[in-house]
Design a protein around this motif. Sequence first.
Motif, PDB file in Angstrom:
ATOM      1  N   LEU A  18       0.848  -1.176   0.000  1.00 39.56           N
ATOM      2  CA  LEU A  18       0.000   0.000   0.000  1.00 39.56           C
ATOM      3  C   LEU A  18       0.888   1.231   0.000  1.00 39.56           C
ATOM      4  O   LEU A  18       2.014   1.180   0.487  1.00 39.56           O
ATOM      5  CB  LEU A  18      -0.900   0.054   1.234  1.00 39.56           C
ATOM      6  CG  LEU A  18      -2.078  -0.908   1.332  1.00 39.56           C
ATOM      7  CD1 LEU A  18      -2.687  -0.825   2.733  1.00 39.56           C
ATOM      8  CD2 LEU A  18      -3.122  -0.595   0.280  1.00 39.56           C
ATOM      9  N   ARG A  19       0.380   2.333  -0.529  1.00 41.15           N
ATOM     10  CA  ARG A  19       1.063   3.610  -0.401  1.00 41.15           C
ATOM     11  C   ARG A  19       0.163   4.583   0.336  1.00 41.15           C
ATOM     12  O   ARG A  19      -0.938   4.901  -0.127  1.00 41.15           O
ATOM     13  CB  ARG A  19       1.458   4.206  -1.751  1.00 41.15           C
ATOM     14  CG  ARG A  19       2.380   5.426  -1.588  1.00 41.15           C
ATOM     15  CD  ARG A  19       2.822   6.046  -2.898  1.00 41.15           C
ATOM     16  NE  ARG A  19       1.763   6.832  -3.517  1.00 41.15           N
ATOM     17  CZ  ARG A  19       1.985   7.768  -4.440  1.00 41.15           C
ATOM     18  NH1 ARG A  19       3.222   8.023  -4.848  1.00 41.15           N
ATOM     19  NH2 ARG A  19       0.962   8.417  -4.957  1.00 41.15           N
ATOM     20  N   TRP A  36       6.108   9.249  10.527  1.00 42.70           N
ATOM     21  CA  TRP A  36       4.978   8.320  10.461  1.00 42.70           C
ATOM     22  C   TRP A  36       5.007   7.436  11.705  1.00 42.70           C
ATOM     23  O   TRP A  36       6.069   6.944  12.101  1.00 42.70           O
ATOM     24  CB  TRP A  36       5.052   7.413   9.228  1.00 42.70           C
ATOM     25  CG  TRP A  36       4.609   8.033   7.948  1.00 42.70           C
ATOM     26  CD1 TRP A  36       5.403   8.553   6.970  1.00 42.70           C
ATOM     27  CD2 TRP A  36       3.258   8.173   7.476  1.00 42.70           C
ATOM     28  NE1 TRP A  36       4.651   9.004   5.921  1.00 42.70           N
ATOM     29  CE2 TRP A  36       3.328   8.785   6.206  1.00 42.70           C
ATOM     30  CE3 TRP A  36       2.009   7.839   7.997  1.00 42.70           C
ATOM     31  CZ2 TRP A  36       2.189   9.071   5.448  1.00 42.70           C
ATOM     32  CZ3 TRP A  36       0.876   8.128   7.252  1.00 42.70           C
ATOM     33  CH2 TRP A  36       0.967   8.733   6.000  1.00 42.70           C
ATOM     34  N   SER A  37       3.847   7.235  12.309  1.00 47.71           N
ATOM     35  CA  SER A  37       3.706   6.347  13.452  1.00 47.71           C
ATOM     36  C   SER A  37       2.458   5.507  13.265  1.00 47.71           C
ATOM     37  O   SER A  37       1.660   5.764  12.360  1.00 47.71           O
ATOM     38  CB  SER A  37       3.613   7.141  14.759  1.00 47.71           C
ATOM     39  OG  SER A  37       4.792   7.898  14.982  1.00 47.71           O
ATOM     40  N   PHE A  68       9.405  -0.781   4.433  1.00 46.81           N
ATOM     41  CA  PHE A  68       8.700   0.492   4.246  1.00 46.81           C
ATOM     42  C   PHE A  68       9.653   1.547   3.711  1.00 46.81           C
ATOM     43  O   PHE A  68      10.863   1.500   3.951  1.00 46.81           O
ATOM     44  CB  PHE A  68       8.108   0.990   5.564  1.00 46.81           C
ATOM     45  CG  PHE A  68       6.974   0.165   6.113  1.00 46.81           C
ATOM     46  CD1 PHE A  68       6.612  -1.045   5.542  1.00 46.81           C
ATOM     47  CD2 PHE A  68       6.268   0.612   7.217  1.00 46.81           C
ATOM     48  CE1 PHE A  68       5.571  -1.801   6.059  1.00 46.81           C
ATOM     49  CE2 PHE A  68       5.220  -0.131   7.738  1.00 46.81           C
ATOM     50  CZ  PHE A  68       4.870  -1.333   7.171  1.00 46.81           C
ATOM     51  N   ASN A  69       9.097   2.527   3.005  1.00 46.64           N
ATOM     52  CA  ASN A  69       9.894   3.625   2.465  1.00 46.64           C
ATOM     53  C   ASN A  69       9.170   4.947   2.665  1.00 46.64           C
ATOM     54  O   ASN A  69       8.024   5.098   2.235  1.00 46.64           O
ATOM     55  CB  ASN A  69      10.175   3.408   0.982  1.00 46.64           C
ATOM     56  CG  ASN A  69      11.052   4.480   0.386  1.00 46.64           C
ATOM     57  OD1 ASN A  69      12.057   4.870   0.973  1.00 46.64           O
ATOM     58  ND2 ASN A  69      10.694   4.950  -0.798  1.00 46.64           N
ATOM     59  N   ILE A  70       9.828   5.884   3.329  1.00 45.85           N
ATOM     60  CA  ILE A  70       9.258   7.206   3.544  1.00 45.85           C
ATOM     61  C   ILE A  70       9.796   8.166   2.485  1.00 45.85           C
ATOM     62  O   ILE A  70      10.961   8.092   2.089  1.00 45.85           O
ATOM     63  CB  ILE A  70       9.566   7.723   4.970  1.00 45.85           C
ATOM     64  CG1 ILE A  70       8.770   8.992   5.287  1.00 45.85           C
ATOM     65  CG2 ILE A  70      11.065   7.951   5.163  1.00 45.85           C
ATOM     66  CD1 ILE A  70       8.865   9.411   6.753  1.00 45.85           C
ATOM     67  N   TYR A  80       4.664  10.717   2.130  1.00 46.74           N
ATOM     68  CA  TYR A  80       4.264   9.377   1.721  1.00 46.74           C
ATOM     69  C   TYR A  80       4.918   8.309   2.590  1.00 46.74           C
ATOM     70  O   TYR A  80       5.997   8.505   3.143  1.00 46.74           O
ATOM     71  CB  TYR A  80       4.675   9.101   0.272  1.00 46.74           C
ATOM     72  CG  TYR A  80       4.110  10.062  -0.737  1.00 46.74           C
ATOM     73  CD1 TYR A  80       2.822   9.902  -1.240  1.00 46.74           C
ATOM     74  CD2 TYR A  80       4.867  11.129  -1.205  1.00 46.74           C
ATOM     75  CE1 TYR A  80       2.303  10.779  -2.172  1.00 46.74           C
ATOM     76  CE2 TYR A  80       4.358  12.011  -2.140  1.00 46.74           C
ATOM     77  CZ  TYR A  80       3.081  11.831  -2.620  1.00 46.74           C
ATOM     78  OH  TYR A  80       2.574  12.707  -3.552  1.00 46.74           O
ATOM     79  N   LEU A  81       4.256   7.160   2.679  1.00 51.36           N
ATOM     80  CA  LEU A  81       4.856   5.975   3.262  1.00 51.36           C
ATOM     81  C   LEU A  81       4.458   4.779   2.404  1.00 51.36           C
ATOM     82  O   LEU A  81       3.284   4.423   2.335  1.00 51.36           O
ATOM     83  CB  LEU A  81       4.399   5.754   4.708  1.00 51.36           C
ATOM     84  CG  LEU A  81       5.111   4.622   5.451  1.00 51.36           C
ATOM     85  CD1 LEU A  81       6.581   4.969   5.669  1.00 51.36           C
ATOM     86  CD2 LEU A  81       4.432   4.326   6.786  1.00 51.36           C
TER      87      LEU A  81
END
Length: 125
Positions: A18-19, A36-37, A68-70, A80-81
């Motif tokens: 998911l994005r 992001w948390s 995951f990629n921020i 974005y995450l």
Amino acid sequence: EVQLVESGGGLVQPGGSLRLSCAASGFVFRNPGMNWSRQAPGKGLEGLSSISSGGAWKYYSDSVKGRFNISRDNAKNTLYLQLNSLKPEDTAMYYCALPKNFGKPGTSWTDYNYWGQGTQVTVSS
């Protein structure tokens, strides 16, 4: 006023992706670092990832590192995450937030000045 609006969550099978997006307004988005948390059912707040103002520096917690990629697009005022290789234990409400201090994400709401309404991610077969 500062406003953060998360979107992109949903129901996904284990191993899926998911994005998540966070639309920001009410402040100069390009200036602060962002986080992001997430909060899983029955659990406390878990800090996941941080990104510097220009995106050059990134931090990931051990639980999501490599999956995951921020990222951020300052021209669009959006954080974005990208969630990959999702596991059932990733099921949680995901929040973007503006931290009080720059660095790795905090584990308490008191570590943040602002956060959004959250977007739900559910990973299940």
